[in-house]
Design a protein around this motif. Structure first.
Motif, PDB file in Angstrom:
ATOM      1  N   LEU A  16       8.516 -12.141  -3.298  1.00  0.00           N
ATOM      2  CA  LEU A  16       9.130 -11.036  -2.567  1.00  0.00           C
ATOM      3  C   LEU A  16       9.011  -9.725  -3.337  1.00  0.00           C
ATOM      4  N   ARG A  17       9.195  -9.840  -4.669  1.00  0.00           N
ATOM      5  CA  ARG A  17       9.098  -8.646  -5.503  1.00  0.00           C
ATOM      6  C   ARG A  17       7.686  -8.071  -5.439  1.00  0.00           C
ATOM      7  N   ASN A  18       6.700  -8.978  -5.453  1.00  0.00           N
ATOM      8  CA  ASN A  18       5.306  -8.529  -5.400  1.00  0.00           C
ATOM      9  C   ASN A  18       4.995  -7.808  -4.091  1.00  0.00           C
ATOM     10  N   ILE A  19       5.527  -8.341  -2.993  1.00  0.00           N
ATOM     11  CA  ILE A  19       5.306  -7.697  -1.701  1.00  0.00           C
ATOM     12  C   ILE A  19       5.860  -6.283  -1.719  1.00  0.00           C
ATOM     13  N   LYS A  20       7.073  -6.168  -2.270  1.00  0.00           N
ATOM     14  CA  LYS A  20       7.733  -4.867  -2.333  1.00  0.00           C
ATOM     15  C   LYS A  20       6.925  -3.907  -3.204  1.00  0.00           C
ATOM     16  N   LYS A  21       6.429  -4.453  -4.323  1.00  0.00           N
ATOM     17  CA  LYS A  21       5.668  -3.643  -5.264  1.00  0.00           C
ATOM     18  C   LYS A  21       4.392  -3.120  -4.594  1.00  0.00           C
ATOM     19  N   ASP A  22       3.711  -4.025  -3.873  1.00  0.00           N
ATOM     20  CA  ASP A  22       2.481  -3.647  -3.173  1.00  0.00           C
ATOM     21  C   ASP A  22       2.743  -2.519  -2.187  1.00  0.00           C
ATOM     22  N   LYS A  23       3.844  -2.655  -1.468  1.00  0.00           N
ATOM     23  CA  LYS A  23       4.187  -1.660  -0.453  1.00  0.00           C
ATOM     24  C   LYS A  23       4.397  -0.293  -1.107  1.00  0.00           C
ATOM     25  N   CYS A  24       5.112  -0.322  -2.245  1.00  0.00           N
ATOM     26  CA  CYS A  24       5.373   0.921  -2.972  1.00  0.00           C
ATOM     27  C   CYS A  24       4.077   1.560  -3.460  1.00  0.00           C
ATOM     28  N   LEU A  25       3.185   0.705  -3.986  1.00  0.00           N
ATOM     29  CA  LEU A  25       1.921   1.212  -4.522  1.00  0.00           C
ATOM     30  C   LEU A  25       1.097   1.901  -3.444  1.00  0.00           C
ATOM     31  N   VAL A  26       1.062   1.256  -2.255  1.00  0.00           N
ATOM     32  CA  VAL A  26       0.289   1.821  -1.147  1.00  0.00           C
ATOM     33  C   VAL A  26       0.847   3.193  -0.771  1.00  0.00           C
ATOM     34  N   LEU A  27       2.178   3.249  -0.636  1.00  0.00           N
ATOM     35  CA  LEU A  27       2.830   4.506  -0.265  1.00  0.00           C
ATOM     36  C   LEU A  27       2.572   5.570  -1.329  1.00  0.00           C
ATOM     37  N   LEU A  28       2.666   5.159  -2.586  1.00  0.00           N
ATOM     38  CA  LEU A  28       2.439   6.077  -3.695  1.00  0.00           C
ATOM     39  C   LEU A  28       1.016   6.630  -3.634  1.00  0.00           C
ATOM     40  N   GLY A  29       0.058   5.738  -3.394  1.00  0.00           N
ATOM     41  CA  GLY A  29      -1.344   6.142  -3.284  1.00  0.00           C
ATOM     42  C   GLY A  29      -1.524   7.190  -2.202  1.00  0.00           C
ATOM     43  N   GLN A  30      -0.863   6.930  -1.073  1.00  0.00           N
ATOM     44  CA  GLN A  30      -0.993   7.867   0.044  1.00  0.00           C
ATOM     45  C   GLN A  30      -0.432   9.243  -0.316  1.00  0.00           C
ATOM     46  N   ILE A  31       0.716   9.228  -0.990  1.00  0.00           N
ATOM     47  CA  ILE A  31       1.332  10.509  -1.370  1.00  0.00           C
ATOM     48  C   ILE A  31       0.469  11.246  -2.383  1.00  0.00           C
ATOM     49  N   ILE A  32      -0.089  10.484  -3.338  1.00  0.00           N
ATOM     50  CA  ILE A  32      -0.922  11.115  -4.375  1.00  0.00           C
ATOM     51  C   ILE A  32      -2.141  11.795  -3.761  1.00  0.00           C
ATOM     52  N   ILE A  33      -2.790  11.094  -2.823  1.00  0.00           N
ATOM     53  CA  ILE A  33      -3.970  11.685  -2.179  1.00  0.00           C
ATOM     54  C   ILE A  33      -3.600  12.996  -1.484  1.00  0.00           C
ATOM     55  N   PHE A  34      -2.473  12.966  -0.756  1.00  0.00           N
ATOM     56  CA  PHE A  34      -2.031  14.157  -0.032  1.00  0.00           C
ATOM     57  C   PHE A  34      -1.750  15.298  -1.018  1.00  0.00           C
ATOM     58  N   ALA A  35      -0.997  14.983  -2.087  1.00  0.00           N
ATOM     59  CA  ALA A  35      -0.621  16.005  -3.060  1.00  0.00           C
ATOM     60  C   ALA A  35      -1.851  16.565  -3.766  1.00  0.00           C
ATOM     61  N   LEU A  36      -2.776  15.665  -4.143  1.00  0.00           N
ATOM     62  CA  LEU A  36      -4.000  16.098  -4.820  1.00  0.00           C
ATOM     63  C   LEU A  36      -4.811  17.029  -3.928  1.00  0.00           C
ATOM     64  N   PHE A  37      -4.960  16.614  -2.662  1.00  0.00           N
ATOM     65  CA  PHE A  37      -5.760  17.378  -1.720  1.00  0.00           C
ATOM     66  C   PHE A  37      -5.196  18.789  -1.564  1.00  0.00           C
ATOM     67  N   ILE A  38      -3.882  18.847  -1.281  1.00  0.00           N
ATOM     68  CA  ILE A  38      -3.239  20.147  -1.067  1.00  0.00           C
ATOM     69  C   ILE A  38      -3.261  20.969  -2.362  1.00  0.00           C
ATOM     70  N   GLY A  39      -2.892  20.310  -3.470  1.00  0.00           N
ATOM     71  CA  GLY A  39      -2.805  21.000  -4.754  1.00  0.00           C
ATOM     72  C   GLY A  39      -4.145  21.565  -5.190  1.00  0.00           C
ATOM     73  N   LEU A  40      -5.169  20.732  -5.096  1.00  0.00           N
ATOM     74  CA  LEU A  40      -6.513  21.136  -5.529  1.00  0.00           C
ATOM     75  C   LEU A  40      -7.029  22.283  -4.674  1.00  0.00           C
TER      76      LEU A  40
END
Lengths: 267, 251
Positions: A16-40
């Motif tokens: 269960l912890r792994n599932i939660k972790k995966d979900k967080c990682l995916v969301l984090l990845g999405q936010i990073i791409i958005f922030a990088l794109f806008i920031g850059l």
């Protein structure tokens, strides 16, 4: 939720912890791409590495949107496009499904109309643009017609395929119960095609926006397509980029409204 | 016992663009009331054609088919048809599935028919699943629901078109027992089509062996075992003997 009352095993907890972790990682990845794109983008524009006149920048887009909103014109443009898209979407979906029902009903009609359906499907509908303006006049009407033309053939073909692909034994079953054709349609063919109908709806959200923007490019006095066209003509590319940004938000919003409907029906 | 179904010299031709295919060649057999009859034959020999003809979905090119002494009508309502797969409608609950036939025949408000449907569900342990969707049921339960859906319309003759072939072997033996039990306790007459000899042997009073296409009746075999259920019949000492005899007739 009874979660707290259950004692999970170690392995289960880890799973269960792994599932939660995966979900967080995916969301984090999405936010990073958005922030990088806008920031850059902002950084490159601010340092002059790209010319903000041609490429605009996030801050300029936001400012343009605020300016347009203060003008009060922005709401007219958004409302016009939204209205055209939704009306076009509804007409095309209803009309396309209705035509598909007629074609399912009569195999003769289907065979007679098949080549015309193929021609209409292959034809780039935008080619009809000038004719539409002559027929219905420029403005909202023409845009809605364009929108319907782009979606309706696809809807017809997809729905017809769904209707025809219904398992033949299921039809035999209905027949063995003495069902007439109308009963087969309403009790079997239509409910059986609901999943296909939802995927058509999702495709039509995208297609109807294409129709609206093309229609507004061709001839219009308002709408986001008009705004894009206008911005490029007076070389204010900030307006173009601002309109595209709004378009992204609206189209995604409409998709998010349609897709939960599917989940509700699956229950 | 009275003959419920009679095939008299029935021939059937399929029309295709290229030519005419003879599927049945003067087929004659009968099914007696409350008996269980099976049709076995090599695959593609026209077994399903026989069922379609009996159900009034097709009509013979020559010969005569009688149910209760009267010729078969189009989509004959005296027939209940059970298919290879259960074909339950996923968007309907179990109750809505088994009353589909009543709905189609505009009898959904007939309290007697509804009570009968309810009674069948109770009797065969499906009442608790009344409001469930088909996908929440196991393969065997689904096949039982499919049978009840057919029985609700109170047909005089049940046609079973390889109704167990979509199930895995263990479920198959179990469902075979269940279905046999239901058919016997409802005192129904059944005509089963199968390519599985043991299945035919374990369920039937009589087996009609068909030749390869165009199908002719090769042999009528009357079966009698001491066992009561299909599974126990499989253990009968004569089972092997029958099996071999039918097998030799098939090839």
């Amino acid at each position: 939720m009874k979660k707290k009352q259950i004692n999970y095993s170690k392995a289960r907890k880890k799973y269960l912890r792994n599932i939660k972790k995966d979900k967080c990682l995916v969301l984090l990845g999405q936010i990073i791409i958005f922030a990088l794109f806008i920031g850059l983008w902002q950084l490159l524009a601010d340092t002059g590495a790209i010319d903000p006149f041609f490429f605009s920048s996030p801050s300029r887009i936001v400012n343009t949107i605020i300016d347009l909103a203060e003008d009060g014109n922005l709401w007219i443009h958004i409302w016009t496009s939204l209205y055209e898209t939704i009306i076009g979407f509804i007409i095309a979906t209803v009309l396309g499904t209705f035509i598909a029902i007629l074609l399912w009903w009569s195999e003769k009609l289907r065979r007679i109309l098949e080549p015309y359906l193929i021609i209409l499907n292959s034809l780039p509908k935008i080619a009809l643009g000038p004719m539409i303006i002559f027929w219905v006049g420029s403005g909202t009407g023409a845009t809605i017609v364009m929108c319907v033309l782009i979606c309706v053939i696809l809807t017809t073909i997809s729905m017809l395929n769904a209707f025809i692909s219904c398992d033949n034994d299921k039809i035999l079953l209905m027949k063995s119960m003495h069902a007439n054709k109308l009963q087969i349609l309403f009790k079997l063919i239509l409910p059986n095609s609901i999943p296909a109908f939802f995927s058509v709806l999702k495709i039509n959200v995208g297609m109807s926006w294409v129709g609206t923007i093309i229609g507004e490019y061709l001839s219009s006095k308002a709408g986001l397509g008009y705004l894009i066209n206008y911005g490029s003509q007076i070389l204010k590319l900030d307006i173009v980029m601002a309109s595209i940004t709004l378009l992204c938000i609206l189209a995604t919003g409409m998709y998010l409204l349609v897709s939960p409907l599917e989940k509700r029906f699956k229950k | 016992m009275k003959k419920l179904l009679e095939f008299k010299d029935v021939s059937y031709f399929y029309q295709t663009k290229e030519n005419e295919i003879k599927a049945l060649d003067e087929v004659s057999f009968d099914v007696k009331e409350k008996e269980f009859t099976s049709l076995v034959g090599p695959s593609g020999c026209g077994k399903t054609t026989i069922l379609s003809l009996t159900a009034g979905l097709l009509f013979p090119s020559s010969g005569e088919i009688l149910i209760d002494g009267k010729p078969v009508e189009k989509n004959d309502s005296r027939i209940g048809y059970m298919f290879q797969r259960d074909h339950l409608f996923e968007w309907r609950t179990i109750w809505q599935n088994i009353t589909l036939g009543l709905e189609v025949r505009k009898q959904k408000k007939d309290p007697q028919k509804l009570a009968f449907a309810e009674e069948l569900l109770k009797k065969y342990d499906l009442y608790n699943f009344k409001n469930k969707k088909p996908r929440q049921l196991s393969g065997g339960m689904r096949q039982r629901v499919a049978l009840i859906r057919t029985l609700v319309l109170q047909p005089s003759l049940l046609l079973l078109d390889e109704p167990f072939s979509a199930l895995d072997f263990q479920t198959r033996l179990k469902v075979c027992d269940d279905v046999y039990d239901i058919i016997k306790s409802e005192q129904k007459t059944a005509l089963l089509v199968t390519h599985d000899i043991s299945e035919a042997l374990s369920m039937s009073n009589k087996i009609v062996i068909l030749s390869k296409r165009p199908a002719k009746v090769k042999e009528n075999v009357n079966i009698s075992f001491t066992g009561a259920t299909p599974l126990s019949k499989r253990e009968d000492k004569d089972f092997g003997k029958y099996f071999e005899m039918i097998w030799r007739n098939l090839v």
